[in-house]
Design a protein around this motif. Structure first.
Motif, PDB file in Angstrom:
ATOM      1  N   GLN A   1       0.825  -1.208   0.000  1.00 42.62           N
ATOM      2  CA  GLN A   1       0.000   0.000   0.000  1.00 42.62           C
ATOM      3  C   GLN A   1       0.865   1.267   0.000  1.00 42.62           C
ATOM      4  OE1 GLN A   1      -3.257   0.545   2.607  1.00 42.62           O
ATOM      5  NE2 GLN A   1      -4.289  -1.367   2.067  1.00 42.62           N
TER       6      GLN A   1
ATOM      7  N   GLN B   1      -7.888  -4.931  -3.186  1.00 41.89           N
ATOM      8  CA  GLN B   1      -7.850  -3.553  -2.677  1.00 41.89           C
ATOM      9  C   GLN B   1      -6.975  -3.451  -1.430  1.00 41.89           C
ATOM     10  OE1 GLN B   1      -8.723  -0.608  -3.501  1.00 41.89           O
ATOM     11  NE2 GLN B   1     -10.568  -0.538  -4.748  1.00 41.89           N
TER      12      GLN B   1
ATOM     13  N   SER C   1     -14.654   1.022  -1.081  1.00 40.66           N
ATOM     14  CA  SER C   1     -13.223   0.709  -1.103  1.00 40.66           C
ATOM     15  C   SER C   1     -12.936  -0.780  -1.209  1.00 40.66           C
ATOM     16  CB  SER C   1     -12.552   1.252   0.171  1.00 40.66           C
ATOM     17  OG  SER C   1     -13.031   0.587   1.330  1.00 40.66           O
ATOM     18  N   GLU C   2     -13.939  -1.630  -1.070  1.00 37.63           N
ATOM     19  CA  GLU C   2     -13.722  -3.074  -1.140  1.00 37.63           C
ATOM     20  C   GLU C   2     -13.944  -3.632  -2.544  1.00 37.63           C
ATOM     21  OE1 GLU C   2     -16.053  -5.037   1.808  1.00 37.63           O
ATOM     22  OE2 GLU C   2     -15.054  -4.035   3.496  1.00 37.63           O
TER      23      GLU C   2
ATOM     24  N   ASN D   1     -11.304   9.552  -3.333  1.00 34.46           N
ATOM     25  CA  ASN D   1     -10.587   8.641  -2.442  1.00 34.46           C
ATOM     26  C   ASN D   1      -9.518   7.891  -3.234  1.00 34.46           C
ATOM     27  OD1 ASN D   1     -12.252   8.893   0.130  1.00 34.46           O
ATOM     28  ND2 ASN D   1     -13.838   8.305  -1.341  1.00 34.46           N
TER      29      ASN D   1
ATOM     30  N   ASP E   1      -7.130   1.698   1.318  1.00 35.20           N
ATOM     31  CA  ASP E   1      -7.747   1.695   2.649  1.00 35.20           C
ATOM     32  C   ASP E   1      -6.959   0.726   3.531  1.00 35.20           C
ATOM     33  OD1 ASP E   1      -9.313   1.478   4.901  1.00 35.20           O
ATOM     34  OD2 ASP E   1     -11.186   1.062   3.826  1.00 35.20           O
ATOM     35  N   ASN E   2      -6.195   1.261   4.485  1.00 41.81           N
ATOM     36  CA  ASN E   2      -5.351   0.387   5.309  1.00 41.81           C
ATOM     37  C   ASN E   2      -6.145  -0.471   6.287  1.00 41.81           C
ATOM     38  OD1 ASN E   2      -5.983   2.190   7.374  1.00 41.81           O
ATOM     39  ND2 ASN E   2      -4.007   3.234   7.295  1.00 41.81           N
ATOM     40  N   LYS E   3      -7.412  -0.170   6.458  1.00 38.58           N
ATOM     41  CA  LYS E   3      -8.244  -0.989   7.351  1.00 38.58           C
ATOM     42  C   LYS E   3      -8.554  -2.353   6.729  1.00 38.58           C
ATOM     43  CE  LYS E   3     -11.618   2.012   7.841  1.00 38.58           C
ATOM     44  NZ  LYS E   3     -11.039   3.132   7.085  1.00 38.58           N
TER      45      LYS E   3
END
Length: 580
Positions: free
Chosen positions: A69, A134, A186-187, A340, A344-346
């Motif tokens: 990432q 992602q 984001s997924e 965006n 997304d680091n989550k």
């Protein structure tokens, strides 16, 4: 006006505004896709105004998803620092899971999903693939392959769902739906239907060869999956290496522009395949309708300079360039990248989750096809004295096929996967012996012999091609495994790990049970669950099964055109325990 139409008009106005301000260099930059290594260095993303980055075989962005990432974020920041701040698309060949990242969930290849014929499962697999893709920083996958293979000599048969147009259409819809979902989330990722068109129907199964099908045959047999993908809003379609009537598909304006973009009303990106510009006609491919070019392996300067000169001299109309850029920007807006642009680091902690692997294991179970079960030797009893035979039995790389960790696959175990032997040992109530070399174990009553094809990907897997390492029959070594245990008087269960139907008529006769496992991916446990009867067989052949190598003397193998050639097993064949 509906919400969908309103959103479309808003995006088109934003594109109009950008296009009015773009220079020719900025437009050609948007049409350029490069690798994050070798093709670029330093601040090339910024200075060459690059529009897309591809990750493929070669140096990794890092060892961890956090490092992956970070690499993507660094490149994205370069793109955003340009005059217009247009974000990058990041593409990857995630064809059966995020298969370039070791530790991701790896699903059965498409041929196995075709055997399941379960669109709900295919959609789930695509959704998980999108999320894990992602999570490693990529927003675009070069999947699904919607080819319809006509000859098992082709080295990419396993990338396709089935020889059946109807099955391919249904599973194409499911795959695109699963990958893309709501693109602004984001997924989800942009999907790519490939390879347009005729990649699986070349004469004699030659990768990148010529297909002598008529246009009517192409429309009837090969086009429906693309129509299905377009109907589902697929974001991209990749051009094929093959020719049709001796015209390169990359330069086939009648099919790309007139048919795909015109009749089918595809409004997304037509992307070239590897080195498409230098290999298939340079500016001819742009005029034919290619929107984005993989300018890799030294093509970058030649593509950007060559196209700019072609526009200046009138060889390529500026309207064609603007159409290409419009299509690229359209997908970037649909993905929400202007709002965006960063990963997304989550999502990182979701890579390889247990619940993801459970879906992959279900896919393994539902993909298995039982061709023979004499005297109901299957399902196995938990206390049966078993020896698992052959190197494929305890090697996750061998069981997964090409496009796994590496482009051509790996012959070694990889992180996070479960082998077939591990699955057997989890279920059996007694010790399961392992005879890797097939030398013979006289203590067991039943030999489960795992045989098949070592991993390969495009071109290298062609049978009879320039690199002739593969054959339509078992290797002599694998045949010897079976012979050894027949001489010992053991009951024989053969599990075939393969990327295509092979000619195994003698081995089916020799065995008490014969199971086709295709290329199951990271969850080898699923095979044991079915063989021990925790689940029944559900898989049905996605291809008719050949009986003889001689059946391949014609262009298209045993399954098409010649009614006198009868398969050993028909399309859709598959036993279940209570039918055996």
């Amino acid at each position: 006006m509906g919400k969908k139409e309103k959103t479309f008009q808003i995006i088109e106005k934003k594109i109009d505004s950008l296009l009015e301000r773009m220079t020719i260099d900025e437009m050609i930059g948007q049409m350029t896709q490069v690798r994050h290594f070798d093709d670029i260095s330093g601040d090339d993303i910024k200075t060459k105004l690059i529009g897309s980055v591809i990750h493929t075989q070669g140096p990794l962005p890092g060892l961890t998803a956090t490092e992956w990432q970070a690499k993507v974020t660094d490149l994205q920041k370069q793109a955003l620092s340009t005059r217009l701040g247009i974000p990058l698309l990041f593409g990857v060949d995630a064809v059966h899971g995020q298969n370039t990242f070791e530790g991701a969930t790896i699903f059965p290849h498409n041929i196995g999903l075709g055997a399941s014929a379960n669109p709900g499962l295919v959609q789930q697999a695509a959704k998980i693939t999108a999320l894990e893709t992602q999570a490693t920083g990529f927003n675009w996958v070069f999947s699904p392959c919607v080819a319809i293979p006509y000859n098992e000599k082709w080295g990419r048969v396993y990338e396709a769902f089935s020889e059946s147009t109807d099955i391919t259409v249904e599973l194409t819809r499911a795959s695109v739906r699963g990958h893309q979902g709501d693109l602004r989330q984001s997924e989800n990722v942009l999907a790519t239907a490939k390879h347009f068109i005729g990649d699986g129907s070349t004469d004699f199964g030659v990768e990148g060869g010529n297909s002598s099908l008529s246009l009517d045959e192409v429309k009837i047999r090969l086009l429906p999956p693309y129509q299905a993908a377009v109907d589902e809003g697929v974001g991209a379609i990749m051009a094929s290496f093959n020719k049709l009537d001796d015209i390169s598909m990359h330069a086939h304006k009648a099919l790309i522009t007139d048919l795909l973009k015109g009749e089918l009303k595809f409004d997304g990106i037509v992307v070239s395949d590897w080195k498409g510009y230098s290999r298939f006609g340079e500016n001819d491919i742009i005029n034919a309708g290619i929107d984005m070019v993989m300018a890799v392996d030294g093509d970058l300067e030649g593509f950007q300079n060559g196209l700019k000169e072609a526009v200046s001299s009138g060889v390529v109309p500026l309207t064609r360039i603007k159409d290409a850029v419009r299509r690229i920007l359209r997908q970037k807006f649909r993905l929400g990248l202007f709002d965006n642009p960063f990963p997304d680091n989550k999502l990182i902690i979701k890579i390889g989750l247990k619940k993801h692997r459970e879906v992959a294991r279900q896919a393994v179970r539902e993909s298995l096809v039982l061709l023979k079960n004499e005297d109901n030797i299957l399902p196995l009893k938990r206390d049966a004295k078993i020896v698992l035979v052959g190197e494929f039995g305890d090697n996750s790389g061998l069981q997964s096929g090409g496009w796994t960790v590496n482009w051509q696959g790996t012959n070694e175990n990889y992180r996070g996967a479960t082998t077939i032997l591990e699955g057997f040992r989890k279920i059996s109530s007694v010790e399961v012996a392992f005879d890797k070399e097939g030398s013979g174990n006289d203590d067991a009553d039943i030999a489960v012999i795992v045989v098949g094809e070592t991993p390969y990907a495009e071109f290298f897997g062609d049978i009879g091609g320039e690199i002739n390492a593969y054959q339509l029959t078992l290797t002599e070594i694998h045949q010897n495994y079976i012979d050894t245990y027949i001489k010992l008087g053991k009951k024989i269960i053969v599990v075939l790990v393969c990327g295509r139907p092979l000619v195994v008529t003698p081995q089916i006769k020799q065995s008490d049970a014969f199971v086709v496992a295709w290329l199951p991916g990271s969850e080898g446990h699923g095979i044991a669950e079915v063989l021990y009867g925790e689940h029944d067989f559900k898989g049905k052949l996605p291809h008719s099964w050949p009986k003889s190598v001689d059946d391949y003397n014609g262009k298209y193998g045993p399954n098409f055109w010649d009614d006198s050639i009868k398969p050993l097993f028909p399309l859709g064949f598959g036993l279940r325990y209570w039918e055996s």
